[in-house]
Design a protein around this motif. Structure first.
Motif, PDB file in Angstrom:
ATOM      1  N   MET A  86       5.306   0.308   7.418  1.00  0.00           N
ATOM      2  CA  MET A  86       6.462   1.154   7.131  1.00  0.00           C
ATOM      3  C   MET A  86       6.273   2.494   7.843  1.00  0.00           C
ATOM      4  N   ASN A  87       7.274   3.340   7.775  1.00  0.00           N
ATOM      5  CA  ASN A  87       7.240   4.630   8.482  1.00  0.00           C
ATOM      6  C   ASN A  87       6.103   5.531   8.017  1.00  0.00           C
TER       7      ASN A  87
ATOM      8  N   PHE B  69       9.060   3.894  -4.116  1.00  0.00           N
ATOM      9  CA  PHE B  69       9.370   3.018  -2.989  1.00  0.00           C
ATOM     10  C   PHE B  69       9.329   3.779  -1.665  1.00  0.00           C
ATOM     11  N   ASP B  70       9.664   5.058  -1.713  1.00  0.00           N
ATOM     12  CA  ASP B  70       9.696   5.875  -0.497  1.00  0.00           C
ATOM     13  C   ASP B  70       8.313   6.087   0.109  1.00  0.00           C
ATOM     14  N   ASP B  71       7.251   5.898  -0.681  1.00  0.00           N
ATOM     15  CA  ASP B  71       5.897   6.154  -0.215  1.00  0.00           C
ATOM     16  C   ASP B  71       5.137   4.885   0.169  1.00  0.00           C
ATOM     17  N   ILE B  72       5.839   3.757   0.286  1.00  0.00           N
ATOM     18  CA  ILE B  72       5.175   2.518   0.705  1.00  0.00           C
ATOM     19  C   ILE B  72       4.853   2.620   2.194  1.00  0.00           C
TER      20      ILE B  72
ATOM     21  N   GLU C   8       0.876  -1.171   0.000  1.00  0.00           N
ATOM     22  CA  GLU C   8       0.000   0.000   0.000  1.00  0.00           C
ATOM     23  C   GLU C   8       0.911   1.217   0.000  1.00  0.00           C
ATOM     24  N   THR C   9       0.557   2.199  -0.818  1.00  0.00           N
ATOM     25  CA  THR C   9       1.367   3.413  -0.889  1.00  0.00           C
ATOM     26  C   THR C   9       0.534   4.615  -0.470  1.00  0.00           C
ATOM     27  N   VAL C  10       1.220   5.675  -0.093  1.00  0.00           N
ATOM     28  CA  VAL C  10       0.562   6.922   0.285  1.00  0.00           C
ATOM     29  C   VAL C  10       0.110   7.623  -0.990  1.00  0.00           C
TER      30      VAL C  10
ATOM     31  N   ASP D 183      -3.073  -3.252  -8.392  1.00  0.00           N
ATOM     32  CA  ASP D 183      -3.186  -2.517  -9.646  1.00  0.00           C
ATOM     33  C   ASP D 183      -1.829  -2.546 -10.358  1.00  0.00           C
ATOM     34  N   ASP D 184      -1.792  -2.052 -11.567  1.00  0.00           N
ATOM     35  CA  ASP D 184      -0.573  -2.128 -12.379  1.00  0.00           C
ATOM     36  C   ASP D 184       0.593  -1.366 -11.757  1.00  0.00           C
ATOM     37  N   ASN D 185       0.326  -0.216 -11.133  1.00  0.00           N
ATOM     38  CA  ASN D 185       1.403   0.576 -10.521  1.00  0.00           C
ATOM     39  C   ASN D 185       2.070  -0.190  -9.375  1.00  0.00           C
ATOM     40  N   LYS D 186       1.278  -0.836  -8.543  1.00  0.00           N
ATOM     41  CA  LYS D 186       1.850  -1.607  -7.415  1.00  0.00           C
ATOM     42  C   LYS D 186       2.573  -2.840  -7.922  1.00  0.00           C
ATOM     43  N   ARG D 187       2.057  -3.440  -8.961  1.00  0.00           N
ATOM     44  CA  ARG D 187       2.720  -4.600  -9.546  1.00  0.00           C
ATOM     45  C   ARG D 187       4.099  -4.215 -10.102  1.00  0.00           C
ATOM     46  N   LEU D 188       4.206  -3.034 -10.715  1.00  0.00           N
ATOM     47  CA  LEU D 188       5.496  -2.558 -11.222  1.00  0.00           C
ATOM     48  C   LEU D 188       6.468  -2.299 -10.071  1.00  0.00           C
ATOM     49  N   LEU D 189       5.984  -1.750  -8.961  1.00  0.00           N
ATOM     50  CA  LEU D 189       6.860  -1.516  -7.812  1.00  0.00           C
ATOM     51  C   LEU D 189       7.423  -2.828  -7.252  1.00  0.00           C
TER      52      LEU D 189
END
Length: 166
Positions: A86-87, A48-51, A40-42, A158-164
């Protein structure tokens, strides 16, 4: 009195026999190799910094028996998800989307079902931070596909998370 009691018990047996309930051999359960990890990202960021949360499907169990009632299969599947905050995580309430794909013996897709697993991330009160948490949930898979032989469980990404992740 005897005939009255006999008729009451006789009706009770007729009502119970209207619904058939049989034990059913539970299908084989697999975790998707591609969708076993969830992030999950912000703000739906691609960095990667926003996970804010990482979760992994860890284990499953079929505690209660699978059964068939009339022409419906009921498969109670307990899953274990290990979450690593994560933080960037701000809220202890998490909701993780999960899918279950039902397959027959020839690996043909019969149907897909979708679930939302909710849980609370534990907190270290001394440091006021979130800590790794086990989330367990029961997926109650109900289907009319009597040919179900296998179930594949995975996270919806989703595709963006899969790429990460790749």
């Amino acid at each position: 009195i005897f005939f009255l009691l006999l008729s009451l018990f006789g009706c009770n047996n007729i009502i119970k026999n209207n619904q058939t309930s049989d034990n059913f051999n539970c299908p084989r359960i697999f975790f998707s190799s591609e969708d076993r990890i969830f992030i999950e990202t912000v703000g739906n960021s691609n960095s990667f910094d926003d996970i804010s949360l990482r979760a992994e499907l860890n284990n499953f169990a079929i505690v209660d028996k699978c059964y068939q009632k009339d022409n419906i299969l009921i498969i109670p599947l307990d899953i274990l998800i290990i979450t690593q905050p994560m933080n960037k995580l701000k809220n202890a309430d998490v909701s993780i989307p999960v899918y279950a794909i039902l397959l027959d013996r020839k690996n043909q897709v019969l149907e897909s079902q979708y679930f939302m697993v909710s849980g609370l991330i534990n907190t270290n009160l001394e440091k006021n931070t979130f800590i790794e948490t086990d989330i367990t949930n029961r997926l109650k898979i109900i289907t009319e596909n009597l040919e179900t032989a296998q179930i594949v469980i995975g996270f919806m990404l989703d595709d963006n998370k899969r790429l990460l992740l790749n």
